[in-house]
Design an enzyme around this catalytic site. Sequence first.
Site, short mmCIF file in Angstrom:
data_model
loop_
_atom_site.label_atom_id
_atom_site.label_comp_id
_atom_site.label_asym_id
_atom_site.label_seq_id
_atom_site.Cartn_x
_atom_site.Cartn_y
_atom_site.Cartn_z
N LYS A 79 0.85 -1.20 0.00
CA LYS A 79 0.00 0.00 0.00
C LYS A 79 0.88 1.24 0.00
O LYS A 79 1.96 1.25 0.61
CB LYS A 79 -0.90 -0.03 1.25
CG LYS A 79 -1.98 1.03 1.30
CD LYS A 79 -2.85 0.83 2.56
CE LYS A 79 -3.93 1.89 2.69
NZ LYS A 79 -4.75 1.69 3.90
N SER A 160 -9.65 1.43 3.36
CA SER A 160 -8.89 2.26 2.44
C SER A 160 -7.81 1.50 1.63
O SER A 160 -7.24 2.05 0.71
CB SER A 160 -8.19 3.37 3.22
OG SER A 160 -7.26 2.83 4.12
N SER A 184 -9.59 -0.94 7.51
CA SER A 184 -9.06 -0.65 6.18
C SER A 184 -8.45 -1.85 5.46
O SER A 184 -8.26 -1.79 4.25
CB SER A 184 -8.03 0.48 6.25
OG SER A 184 -8.68 1.72 6.26
#
Lengths: 508, 518
Positions: A79, A160, A184
């Site tokens: 990420k 997210s 997330s």
Amino acid sequence: MRRHLQLGIKQLTASYADGHISPRLVADTALDDAVKLKTLNAFVRLTPELALHQANESAHRYKEGQIHSNLDGVPIAIKDNFSTAGVLTTCASRMLEDFVPPYDATVYARLREAGTVLLGKTNMDQFAMGAGTVDSIYGPTKNVWSDDLSKDNWRIAGGSSGGSASAVAAGICYAAIGSDTGGSTRNPASYCGVVGLKPTYGLVSRYGLIPLVNSMDVPGIFTRSIADCVEVLNTVAGPDVKDSTTIRRPFKRLQLPKLEEIDLRSVRIGIPKEYHCEGLSTEMLETWTKVADLLESGGATVRQVSLPNTAASIFVYTILNQCEVASNMARYDGIEYGHRATDDRSTEQLYAHSRAEGFNHVVKTRILTGNFLLLRKNYDHYFEKALRVRRLIAQDFAKVFEAGSVEENVDILLTPTTLSDAPLYKDFAAQSNRDQCAVQDFCTQPANMAGIPAVSIPVRLSKAGLPLSLQLMSNTLNEELLLTVASWIENQVGFDCLQNKHVYEARS
Amino acid sequence: MRKYFLAPLQVRQLATQPKLAVKPNHQWKSVVGLEVHAQISSTSKLFSGSGTTFGAPLNSAVSFFDASIPGTLPVLNRKCVESGIKTALALGCQVNEVSMFDRKHYFYADLPNGYQITQQRAALANNGKISFPVITPGTKVYYKSVKLLQLQLEQDSGKSLHDDELKRSLVDLNRAGLPLMELVFAPDLETGEEAASLVKELMLILRRLHTCSCKMEEGALRVDANISIHKTGEPLGVRTEVKNIGSVRSISQAISYEINRQIKQVAAGGIITNETRSWDADGRRTVAMRDKEVLQDYRFMPEPNLPPLHVNLKPGSQSTEDLISVAALSEEIPELPEHTRQRLVEHYKLNSETAIILVNEPILLEHFLNITKSLMDVPTKVVTNFLINDLLTYCNKINVDVEDCALSSTDLKDVLKSLHSEEINLQAARQLIELLHNNPKTDINTLIEQHNLQQISDLNTIESYCQQAINNQPTAAQQYRKGKTKALFALAGEVAKLSAQKANMKIVVQCLEKLLKD
């Protein structure tokens, strides 16, 4: 062709060792796939040169019989809020659009040393503030299970860490790292039909993870199976002198029993009634019930329990989140790094313009609210009170896991991860970020408040052909049992992430 | 005797501008409180591994954490905690079993994180006390005791450098993250001299502990003073804060000035506003600082990246890798200044003023202890007289800090030895101080020979000098014979001159008396 896609990490590295397949070929294919699946927008940036270099090195190690770990040569994605030395790390924000960190996050450093191959950095909501991966300067990530990827007709990937979830779900990589502050990792895992683990707070180092809420952030793991998840966890977990909040006790590698040896008769499952909440879809409720029944028939004790402060949790989470955000974002002033506005008539102007231009609406709203809540006159009423309720929420979990008699306790809690299958982008985008998060994080953020481990596993497809997943939670540092039960369920439900026809259509 | 003793001391540190001196004004009471920031002596910063060398090239001692690079985390420096605890113990504090770190937010270009990590809710230690001698010219030395409310650990900020010509600001982050102890004292003081004396004593203690270099000129010790005035029996007045005080001497000056300013202001019908003022050392006045912050709200918040700091308070415990034992650290506390003073009085039979002077100038104390150790037969009073009246006076004359004087304890011992054995006289001894300072590492005997400093004790030579002196000053001789004994000094002075200050005055006096009786 691409039969290696179906392999688990263990089989893949066994094939490398056998010489049936080379890390270089797998990396090449993965990079090709990433390009072919560009429409998903899983990656904000590919690192082909690095990946091929790492793959070649790995191939060399296999030849020499000197591999670094069980993950040597395995393609991964990270990420874009984890620092990667020399590789842009933007948090999908304009503020850090040009930011190249000078150091590696511990999680990536450990994966790199283990010999993995970094394909690239994945998409996310700006500074991880969101539950849909729709608030990124690089545009939204689309769910690979969407029937229709055109216009606004596609499904969100969740967030997210939607980019990481998509990359794994689409079979581009075998594992991906996300972060999990209020869900997330588990939320996009749930929507994309992959395994998403949020480990115990402090088990995995946060060093190099650009913070959202320091007291809740944990690196999360995405894989297509529990077995793969264990491999990755065993690589990244353990104390880190660079992160004072890591658990100092040496990490004992997890070893799950063989499937046939799993005995559920000693396992007590709790169904917290408060998670049967408003907005829970019928399909999700059915799935939840079905798996509870499955566990019971497998020999486990299944019982309803109560976590009375659950309803308050999302409010407390919102307050603490905004306060820490206000504080953590204070460093972005355009002086040392990050976006710097051209207006430098005064230092104050420079700050104001840099921040106004660098942050999106969601980030700015949280900063303003957080600073308001931290004002001397508000601190006790909001922040301090939220901390007290947070302790009550943690106590709720402690009570069901620890206190009371053996009959009253449970080992594992079973809940939905999300309230439904993945929403359509147009429906999701119609809501404010605040309302999105309030719904999306309902089942996931309590685990962050308490610091306990939780995993989302896909169970079946909804009528719309989208994954429906459930969440398991356990007491602190009880990952071994958590993942053992998860792997039992995984085996029973036989969900295959790669049965998704879109995965293949997109490649052809 | 006492006048003699205190003279050099007055010159050294208590020189107060007469125009600043507050006339005794019984109507007004002044209240002074100090906040001291002491940089902890440590090789690395409070939360990072970068170095702490003063004067390192700009931005060369900056870790990723110090520059607030996203994703970096603070790691508490154990050595700094130990230094903080030692300081707290030496100041009689209660060390807290659990202390915590907080974020204090404000925007400033040299504060990279946008917040400072400090200890607001639960400090490292509380409730200490410092007792110290207050030396004011013309007043008897007295002791004062001030409560230490809190001792907390915190990080320093960087430095902004403003280039007015190019209209730009530059930031140096070498100082960002340096470890500080903030010591908050209760407003128990009344005058600038008391404040200066407190800081002087604090510096002596910190130096003994090696927890702070106390070099104010490097910013290693910074003093902020809160000052207010009120009438007896009335509530405390509005206070001002004076910052940017660069030396011990300035503390006394700045506070005296500010008290005086406030009294004048109020006497003229004005009011005191709560403001921050800066000490202008050149103009010898305090000036209002431009108030950039209109009622700052620091939005304090617990620092989530640092777990609470636990220490072991059990008596007799030992430190472990995870837990610092306060008891074990208390064993490492050396003798403190006040204890040394008592020891000097009791063991060396010094008077307390002398003991204060020696302890307040650590190098003098070191010389004293070294000299008396090897020159057992020389009375301690002779040694202290020599150190204070001769060495210190010389240093003051040439404006050199006695610390920087080139003479070693051995040099001083040799001079004193020659003086005591009457090989040289006091004049020659004083000359030797100068010679040794200018020619370090030269053998004292060589210097005596080169400069012909031996004392003349030969009776015949002296008699001839004395005769010549009587001849040269017949009036003085006559006065003496008439009973004015003081006239002998004039004759002795003449002998000194004739012998180029080398005659043994003891013998000269005897000889003159003898000659004049005849």
